[in-house]
Design a protein around this motif. Structure first.
Motif, PDB file in Angstrom:
ATOM      1  N   LYS A 187       0.838  -1.192   0.000  1.00 48.84           N
ATOM      2  CA  LYS A 187       0.000   0.000   0.000  1.00 48.84           C
ATOM      3  C   LYS A 187       0.879   1.251   0.000  1.00 48.84           C
ATOM      4  O   LYS A 187       1.740   1.409   0.867  1.00 48.84           O
ATOM      5  CB  LYS A 187      -0.890  -0.016   1.248  1.00 48.84           C
ATOM      6  CG  LYS A 187      -1.774   1.185   1.408  1.00 48.84           C
ATOM      7  CD  LYS A 187      -2.539   1.077   2.726  1.00 48.84           C
ATOM      8  CE  LYS A 187      -3.087   2.439   3.132  1.00 48.84           C
ATOM      9  NZ  LYS A 187      -3.412   2.480   4.562  1.00 48.84           N
ATOM     10  N   PHE A 188       0.664   2.113  -0.964  1.00 48.41           N
ATOM     11  CA  PHE A 188       1.400   3.375  -1.009  1.00 48.41           C
ATOM     12  C   PHE A 188       0.628   4.397  -0.190  1.00 48.41           C
ATOM     13  O   PHE A 188      -0.196   5.143  -0.697  1.00 48.41           O
ATOM     14  CB  PHE A 188       1.599   3.832  -2.451  1.00 48.41           C
ATOM     15  CG  PHE A 188       2.725   3.108  -3.141  1.00 48.41           C
ATOM     16  CD1 PHE A 188       2.677   1.729  -3.309  1.00 48.41           C
ATOM     17  CD2 PHE A 188       3.845   3.791  -3.575  1.00 48.41           C
ATOM     18  CE1 PHE A 188       3.726   1.045  -3.919  1.00 48.41           C
ATOM     19  CE2 PHE A 188       4.897   3.120  -4.186  1.00 48.41           C
ATOM     20  CZ  PHE A 188       4.842   1.747  -4.363  1.00 48.41           C
ATOM     21  N   ALA A 189       0.896   4.398   1.119  1.00 44.89           N
ATOM     22  CA  ALA A 189       0.145   5.246   2.037  1.00 44.89           C
ATOM     23  C   ALA A 189       0.315   6.718   1.651  1.00 44.89           C
ATOM     24  O   ALA A 189      -0.616   7.504   1.714  1.00 44.89           O
ATOM     25  CB  ALA A 189       0.617   5.008   3.462  1.00 44.89           C
ATOM     26  N   ILE A 190       1.524   7.086   1.296  1.00 43.45           N
ATOM     27  CA  ILE A 190       1.781   8.390   0.685  1.00 43.45           C
ATOM     28  C   ILE A 190       2.480   8.109  -0.629  1.00 43.45           C
ATOM     29  O   ILE A 190       3.636   7.702  -0.634  1.00 43.45           O
ATOM     30  CB  ILE A 190       2.654   9.288   1.586  1.00 43.45           C
ATOM     31  CG1 ILE A 190       1.963   9.524   2.926  1.00 43.45           C
ATOM     32  CG2 ILE A 190       2.966  10.607   0.881  1.00 43.45           C
ATOM     33  CD1 ILE A 190       2.778  10.381   3.887  1.00 43.45           C
ATOM     34  N   THR A 245       7.772  14.219   4.817  1.00 47.04           N
ATOM     35  CA  THR A 245       7.548  12.840   4.386  1.00 47.04           C
ATOM     36  C   THR A 245       6.854  12.876   3.037  1.00 47.04           C
ATOM     37  O   THR A 245       5.743  13.386   2.921  1.00 47.04           O
ATOM     38  CB  THR A 245       6.669  12.093   5.398  1.00 47.04           C
ATOM     39  OG1 THR A 245       7.298  12.144   6.672  1.00 47.04           O
ATOM     40  CG2 THR A 245       6.478  10.644   4.982  1.00 47.04           C
ATOM     41  N   ARG A 246       7.537  12.365   2.002  1.00 45.71           N
ATOM     42  CA  ARG A 246       6.924  12.501   0.684  1.00 45.71           C
ATOM     43  C   ARG A 246       6.627  11.164   0.020  1.00 45.71           C
ATOM     44  O   ARG A 246       6.103  11.132  -1.071  1.00 45.71           O
ATOM     45  CB  ARG A 246       7.777  13.382  -0.214  1.00 45.71           C
ATOM     46  CG  ARG A 246       9.125  12.813  -0.561  1.00 45.71           C
ATOM     47  CD  ARG A 246       9.848  13.718  -1.530  1.00 45.71           C
ATOM     48  NE  ARG A 246      10.923  12.985  -2.156  1.00 45.71           N
ATOM     49  CZ  ARG A 246      11.863  13.537  -2.914  1.00 45.71           C
ATOM     50  NH1 ARG A 246      11.846  14.829  -3.132  1.00 45.71           N
ATOM     51  NH2 ARG A 246      12.802  12.808  -3.455  1.00 45.71           N
ATOM     52  N   LEU A 247       6.979  10.065   0.690  1.00 46.84           N
ATOM     53  CA  LEU A 247       6.645   8.749   0.142  1.00 46.84           C
ATOM     54  C   LEU A 247       6.658   7.742   1.282  1.00 46.84           C
ATOM     55  O   LEU A 247       7.618   7.694   2.051  1.00 46.84           O
ATOM     56  CB  LEU A 247       7.678   8.351  -0.921  1.00 46.84           C
ATOM     57  CG  LEU A 247       7.616   6.916  -1.463  1.00 46.84           C
ATOM     58  CD1 LEU A 247       6.315   6.690  -2.221  1.00 46.84           C
ATOM     59  CD2 LEU A 247       8.797   6.641  -2.396  1.00 46.84           C
ATOM     60  N   VAL A 248       5.577   6.973   1.412  1.00 41.52           N
ATOM     61  CA  VAL A 248       5.531   5.897   2.405  1.00 41.52           C
ATOM     62  C   VAL A 248       4.910   4.676   1.755  1.00 41.52           C
ATOM     63  O   VAL A 248       3.798   4.749   1.231  1.00 41.52           O
ATOM     64  CB  VAL A 248       4.694   6.282   3.649  1.00 41.52           C
ATOM     65  CG1 VAL A 248       4.610   5.105   4.607  1.00 41.52           C
ATOM     66  CG2 VAL A 248       5.303   7.486   4.358  1.00 41.52           C
ATOM     67  N   VAL A 249       5.628   3.574   1.777  1.00 43.26           N
ATOM     68  CA  VAL A 249       5.097   2.302   1.290  1.00 43.26           C
ATOM     69  C   VAL A 249       5.030   1.355   2.476  1.00 43.26           C
ATOM     70  O   VAL A 249       6.048   1.043   3.084  1.00 43.26           O
ATOM     71  CB  VAL A 249       5.989   1.710   0.178  1.00 43.26           C
ATOM     72  CG1 VAL A 249       5.334   0.441  -0.378  1.00 43.26           C
ATOM     73  CG2 VAL A 249       6.222   2.720  -0.936  1.00 43.26           C
ATOM     74  N   GLU A 250       3.798   0.933   2.791  1.00 45.62           N
ATOM     75  CA  GLU A 250       3.589   0.116   3.978  1.00 45.62           C
ATOM     76  C   GLU A 250       3.536  -1.368   3.627  1.00 45.62           C
ATOM     77  O   GLU A 250       3.147  -1.746   2.530  1.00 45.62           O
ATOM     78  CB  GLU A 250       2.255   0.494   4.644  1.00 45.62           C
ATOM     79  CG  GLU A 250       2.241   1.906   5.170  1.00 45.62           C
ATOM     80  CD  GLU A 250       0.902   2.242   5.818  1.00 45.62           C
ATOM     81  OE1 GLU A 250      -0.039   1.419   5.735  1.00 45.62           O
ATOM     82  OE2 GLU A 250       0.807   3.344   6.384  1.00 45.62           O
ATOM     83  N   MET A 269       8.264  -0.323   4.444  1.00 37.50           N
ATOM     84  CA  MET A 269       9.356  -0.961   3.685  1.00 37.50           C
ATOM     85  C   MET A 269      10.103   0.037   2.811  1.00 37.50           C
ATOM     86  O   MET A 269      11.179  -0.240   2.325  1.00 37.50           O
ATOM     87  CB  MET A 269       8.848  -2.124   2.851  1.00 37.50           C
ATOM     88  CG  MET A 269       7.992  -1.727   1.668  1.00 37.50           C
ATOM     89  SD  MET A 269       8.108  -2.936   0.320  1.00 37.50           S
ATOM     90  CE  MET A 269       9.786  -2.726  -0.225  1.00 37.50           C
ATOM     91  N   HIS A 270       9.506   1.187   2.613  1.00 36.92           N
ATOM     92  CA  HIS A 270      10.174   2.212   1.793  1.00 36.92           C
ATOM     93  C   HIS A 270       9.555   3.554   2.162  1.00 36.92           C
ATOM     94  O   HIS A 270       8.348   3.656   2.315  1.00 36.92           O
ATOM     95  CB  HIS A 270       9.955   1.918   0.304  1.00 36.92           C
ATOM     96  CG  HIS A 270      10.715   2.829  -0.607  1.00 36.92           C
ATOM     97  ND1 HIS A 270      11.782   2.398  -1.355  1.00 36.92           N
ATOM     98  CD2 HIS A 270      10.578   4.147  -0.881  1.00 36.92           C
ATOM     99  CE1 HIS A 270      12.276   3.421  -2.048  1.00 36.92           C
ATOM    100  NE2 HIS A 270      11.548   4.485  -1.785  1.00 36.92           N
ATOM    101  N   GLU A 292      10.478   8.114   2.027  1.00 38.32           N
ATOM    102  CA  GLU A 292      11.416   9.197   1.775  1.00 38.32           C
ATOM    103  C   GLU A 292      11.047  10.372   2.658  1.00 38.32           C
ATOM    104  O   GLU A 292       9.937  10.884   2.607  1.00 38.32           O
ATOM    105  CB  GLU A 292      11.377   9.630   0.301  1.00 38.32           C
ATOM    106  CG  GLU A 292      11.966   8.588  -0.631  1.00 38.32           C
ATOM    107  CD  GLU A 292      11.936   9.014  -2.091  1.00 38.32           C
ATOM    108  OE1 GLU A 292      12.407   8.223  -2.923  1.00 38.32           O
ATOM    109  OE2 GLU A 292      11.448  10.127  -2.387  1.00 38.32           O
ATOM    110  N   SER A 293      11.992  10.770   3.490  1.00 39.21           N
ATOM    111  CA  SER A 293      11.855  11.976   4.283  1.00 39.21           C
ATOM    112  C   SER A 293      12.800  12.989   3.660  1.00 39.21           C
ATOM    113  O   SER A 293      14.006  12.769   3.613  1.00 39.21           O
ATOM    114  CB  SER A 293      12.230  11.681   5.738  1.00 39.21           C
ATOM    115  OG  SER A 293      11.936  12.788   6.567  1.00 39.21           O
ATOM    116  N   MET A 336      15.900   7.602   3.873  1.00 39.79           N
ATOM    117  CA  MET A 336      14.865   6.574   3.820  1.00 39.79           C
ATOM    118  C   MET A 336      14.713   5.980   5.215  1.00 39.79           C
ATOM    119  O   MET A 336      15.713   5.610   5.843  1.00 39.79           O
ATOM    120  CB  MET A 336      15.286   5.512   2.817  1.00 39.79           C
ATOM    121  CG  MET A 336      14.273   4.442   2.566  1.00 39.79           C
ATOM    122  SD  MET A 336      14.758   3.578   1.028  1.00 39.79           S
ATOM    123  CE  MET A 336      13.924   2.035   1.282  1.00 39.79           C
TER     124      MET A 336
END
Lengths: 161, 150
Positions: free
Chosen positions: A150-153, B31-36, B43-44, B46-47, B55
């Motif tokens: 899931k790409f939460a952001i 925080t511009r990218l969060v992969v849960e 798991m990934h 970008e701050s 990361m």
């Protein structure tokens, strides 16, 4: 001059590590400050336009409080940081050069669902280095479908990509 | 991610979402990218700060660990070079719960620097150029200031 974020890695034998990083990964030593005993005070290596700082193990309650800067070799191979290195091209050849120099390849070069080809290597003291190069443009929807994640952001869409 | 910087750090945290939140509050990162993961881990991510990224990933497994798991020992450290505002950033970080090690202080090489630990013990330093010091003068000053080697 330097990038805004510079990772440091700490070694029991930083000079040997720097020689190894030159041979295995093609890094170049751009700054080396030693004290009178020959210990590394401050060292910097550059590669592909990026910068990494190299240091020896140390601790200083005054400066670092409870923290202590260690090589993975002193912690049973465990690390609190990986370093990511982005290549413009030549990932597979880079991996072969590293292997020939004695890198432990813990993940062979392989295409990832997010459009990068990556490999992962351990240096002689156990720091983990992730190398990547872009090989495909992949949309967020494609990445979610391929990975089940899931790409939460999500990343900003291709306007800036 | 074609704008990704060539060399960047990846830091492990037991609670990566709390860490991302802290980096925003304390240091002004975005925080511009969060992969849960399905389990709620990260798991990934970008701050980002001024176009550069760190990361944040966790919870760690295998050969990775949070400094919390290692009695505060770290195998990496991240230096952040600022253009301005280093003293104000230090106060912002302190107010957000960063443990300040070295207070902001001018260094022999012409940068003003402070160091701190975040709540899980990852180690950070921040620097800002305050004076252009030629290499020979840097050597003279640091030689004069040198104590015991670390």
């Amino acid at each position: 001059m330097t990038s805004a974020f510079t990772p440091s890695v700490f070694y029991r034998d930083p000079l040997a590590a720097m020689r190894w990083l030159e041979a295995a990964f093609g890094f170049e030593t751009s700054l080396l400050v030693t004290d009178q005993a020959g210990h590394v005070g401050h060292a910097q290596m550059t590669y592909a336009g990026g910068v990494v700082d190299i240091g020896g193990e140390w601790s200083s309650p005054e400066l670092l409080g409870p923290a202590s800067l260690k090589s993975p070799a002193s912690l049973g191979g465990v690390g609190t940081q990986f370093v990511r290195v982005r290549l413009a091209s030549g990932l597979d050849a880079h991996c072969e050069r590293a292997r020939a120099a004695g890198a432990r390849i813990t993940q062979e070069p392989q295409d990832q669902f997010y459009g990068d080809r990556t490999y992962r290597a351990l240096d002689p003291e156990g720091h983990v280095w992730n190398f990547s190069e872009a090989v495909a443009e992949v949309s967020v929807a494609q990445m979610e479908r391929a990975s089940g994640l899931k790409f939460a952001i999500p990343p900003k869409e291709p306007s800036d990509a | 991610m074609p704008d990704a910087p060539p060399i960047s750090p990846l830091l492990f945290y037991r609670d990566p979402k709390a860490a991302l939140d802290f980096l925003e509050r304390a240091f002004g990162f975005e925080t511009r990218l969060v992969v849960e993961t399905e389990a709620g881990g990260v798991m990934h991510s970008e701050s980002a700060f001024e176009g550069h990224v760190v990361m944040v990933v966790g919870p760690p497994s295998h050969s990775a660990a949070s400094p919390l798991d290692l009695g505060g020992r770290v195998t990496g450290h991240v230096h952040v070079q600022l253009r301005e505002g280093i003293d104000a950033l230090c106060e912002r970080a302190r107010a957000a719960g960063a443990r300040i090690g070295r207070e902001p202080e001018d260094q022999p090489y012409g940068d003003r620097v402070f160091t701190c630990l975040d709540p899980e013990g990852q180690s950070w330093s921040f620097g800002q150029k305050v004076e252009a010091v030629p290499p020979a003068e840097q050597a003279r000053r640091s030689g004069a200031a040198r104590g015991s080697a670390p």
